[in-house]
Structure formats: structure tokens, C-alpha cells
Motif scaffolding. Structure first.
Motif, short mmCIF file in Angstrom:
data_model
loop_
_atom_site.label_atom_id
_atom_site.label_comp_id
_atom_site.label_asym_id
_atom_site.label_seq_id
_atom_site.Cartn_x
_atom_site.Cartn_y
_atom_site.Cartn_z
N ILE A 19 0.84 -1.20 0.00
CA ILE A 19 0.00 0.00 0.00
C ILE A 19 0.87 1.25 0.00
O ILE A 19 0.58 2.23 -0.70
CB ILE A 19 -0.96 -0.03 1.20
N ALA A 20 1.96 1.23 0.74
CA ALA A 20 2.84 2.40 0.81
C ALA A 20 3.44 2.72 -0.55
O ALA A 20 3.49 3.88 -0.97
CB ALA A 20 3.94 2.16 1.84
N ALA A 21 3.91 1.68 -1.25
CA ALA A 21 4.52 1.90 -2.57
C ALA A 21 3.48 2.41 -3.56
O ALA A 21 3.76 3.28 -4.39
CB ALA A 21 5.16 0.62 -3.07
N ALA A 22 2.27 1.84 -3.49
CA ALA A 22 1.21 2.30 -4.38
C ALA A 22 0.86 3.75 -4.09
O ALA A 22 0.68 4.57 -5.02
CB ALA A 22 -0.02 1.41 -4.23
N ALA A 23 0.76 4.09 -2.81
CA ALA A 23 0.42 5.46 -2.45
C ALA A 23 1.48 6.44 -2.94
O ALA A 23 1.16 7.51 -3.47
CB ALA A 23 0.28 5.56 -0.93
N GLN A 24 2.75 6.07 -2.79
CA GLN A 24 3.83 6.96 -3.23
C GLN A 24 3.75 7.18 -4.74
O GLN A 24 3.92 8.31 -5.21
CB GLN A 24 5.18 6.36 -2.85
N SER A 25 3.49 6.14 -5.51
CA SER A 25 3.45 6.26 -6.96
C SER A 25 2.27 7.11 -7.43
O SER A 25 2.31 7.71 -8.50
CB SER A 25 3.38 4.88 -7.63
#
Length: 303
Positions: A19-25
């Protein structure tokens, strides 16, 4: 009814792994993404994700929904493209992902041309050599200016349309005046400035040299083309650099083609495949094609 934006979030989280990586992107907070995915879970009434260490994985229901989500998102884009084609005008925004080595000779002239022809179009350019085609399939970019070395098999992701633009040879770069054309085997005795073997270019050089009977040994190892050219200009080594990455006006270096076993990369433009041509991405690709064509300097070696 399922929310298309939440389906896109599910697809992004599945691809990014967390979720963190998706949010950052997506330039969102992790909390906002979690909230929307929780809402999607309530919509379908079953868990879609499960924790897996520091990452998340799809449940069986999540995998089923993702398959449908990909088809739904593709259909939405197809509808948007069809309407844009009927309207027949270039849109207001586009995002381009491009390799650093293509910026000076292809990207910058193309963006200048687009600015003159379509002043209302704003192109955001992401300069990166990492996973451009994945970003395309995720919808993070609209056009990719990428590369594929000719010794590698073509591997185009599903749903991606590739337009070849230019065969770009690696040139032998040394200090001083232009040297004569060289045979690749001659480089076995040179102090070489090479990209790391894990890179596409490094793999291409290694493959080509092994084909003519030697394994290249790097005196200097760097993927930074500016550093490669600096070392060559200083007379410290011989570099192998793509032609489009070299400013022909650069003082103090000589360039020569590899005569017998040229190492070529195909520079291509890629978009998501749709049944109807999108006027905006078509305009970007046409500008890239024109810039790639005008950047040719003499004949290409035969493959």
C-alpha cells in the motif's frame, strides 16, 4: 456498483506490492489508499488482500477481481480514446517516460516541436531507466520512449503497442580526432569504460564481445554516460556509447563505428493498445519520430 478508481488502486497495489509503494506512486497518503481499499472490500463483501511480511498479496477473490478490473479499466480507456478521436483534438496533458540517454537528441527537440504545434498540450516528462513499460501498463505514463538491444528477444507486455523509431549503434569513443572504424575484437586490448553488466547496455556489450571470442574487462565501470565520456576525453579509456547520447559538438573526443559486429539498440515509442488512435499520444509519438529521424547522422551499420 464498483468504483473504477478503487479498481485502479487495487491494480496498483497488486503491481507495487504494498500500500505504501502504491500510495507513493500515486502521490496519495497510505491512509487514503487503505481507506479506499477498505471501501472496495465492503463493496464486494470479501477480503481482497492479505499481509505477507512487509508486503501484501492478493487473496483468491482479489485475483479474480483484478482480472475483471484490468478488463474494465481497459474498456474505460477505450471509451475515452474513442470520444477523443471523435473530438479530433489533442488533449491538455500527457506524461512521457524517457531514457536519460535520449533526452538531448530526441526528447528535447520533440517537446519543442510539440510546444509549437500544440501550445495547449502540457507534457510531463519522467526521465528514468527503470521499468518504463510497467509504468505504462499501470497508467502512470501515457508514452514510453524506451530501448531494446537487438541481441535480446522482443518481450512486449500484453496490451502495449510498440512503434520502432531508430536503430541506434554504440560508437567507440576515445580522446582526440575521429579514429578509423574498428573491429570489435580490437577492443580486447583496450582499457574499457563500460556500463555494469546488469544493465541492458552492459549485457549487450558482453554478449557481442563474447560472440567474437573475448570477455571484456572494464577498467572503469559506470552507467553514467557523462562519466563515460569524461573518462574517454581524458584519455583514460575507451568507451562504448549510444550515438544518440553523444553531442556531436562535444570537444576532445573521437567517435568511430564498430565495423564488423555493430551493437545496436532499437529506440521505440510505446503506448497502451487501444482500438482507436488517441490524438494526444499520436501527436507525442509523431514528434518523437520526427526528432529521431532528424537526429540520424550518416548511415547505420548493417546488422
Amino acid at each position: 456498483m464498483l468504483d473504477v478508481r478503487r479498481l485502479h488502486l487495487l491494480k496498483t497495489v497488486a503491481a507495487r506490492g504494498s500500500i505504501a509503494a502504491a500510495a507513493q506512486s500515486l502521490a496519495l497518503s497510505a491512509g487514503a489508499v487503505s481507506q479506499q481499499l477498505s471501501a472496495l472490500r465492503r463493496d464486494v463483501g470479501v477480503d481482497l488482500l492479505r499481509p505477507e511480511g512487509r508486503t501484501v498479496a492478493l487473496t483468491e477473490a482479489g485475483r479474480v477481481l483484478l482480472g475483471h478490473a484490468e478488463r474494465i479499466l481497459a474498456a474505460v480507456e477505450e471509451a475515452e480514446t474513442a470520444v477523443a478521436a471523435v473530438r479530433g483534438t489533442v488533449g491538455a496533458t500527457a506524461t512521457l517516460a524517457a531514457l536519460p540517454s535520449t533526452v538531448a537528441r530526441i526528447v528535447a527537440p520533440a517537446l519543442e516541436d510539440l510546444g509549437a504545434r500544440h501550445p495547449r498540450l502540457t507534457v510531463t516528462c519522467l526521465v528514468t531507466d527503470q521499468a518504463q513499460l510497467r509504468e505504462l501498463t499501470l497508467g502512470a505514463v501515457d508514452v514510453v520512449l524506451g530501448q531494446r538491444y537487438h541481441h535480446l528477444p522482443a518481450a512486449t507486455p500484453r496490451g502495449v503497442e510498440v512503434t520502432p523509431l531508430l536503430d541506434d549503434p554504440l560508437l567507440v569513443v576515445t580522446a582526440g580526432a575521429d579514429p578509423r572504424p574498428v573491429n570489435l575484437r580490437e577492443l580486447a586490448t583496450h582499457d574499457l569504460v563500460l556500463p555494469p553488466p546488469a544493465t541492458d547496455c552492459g549485457q549487450a556489450v558482453l554478449h557481442a564481445c563474447q560472440q567474437v571470442g573475448f570477455t571484456p574487462t572494464a577498467r572503469y565501470l559506470t552507467a553514467d554516460i557523462a562519466a563515460q565520456l569524461t573518462l574517454a576525453r581524458a584519455g583514460l579509456g575507451t568507451a562504448l556509447v549510444p550515438r544518440t547520447a553523444i553531442d556531436p559538438a562535444t570537444p576532445g573526443i573521437g567517435t568511430a563505428p564498430i565495423e564488423d559486429h555493430p551493437i545496436l539498440r532499437l529506440i521505440f515509442a510505446a503506448t497502451r493498445r487501444t482500438g482507436t488512435a488517441n490524438p494526444t499520444t499520436t501527436a507525442v509519438i509523431e514528434a518523437l519520430r520526427a526528432a529521431a529521424g532528424s537526429g540520424r547522422t550518416g548511415g547505420l551499420p548493417s546488422a
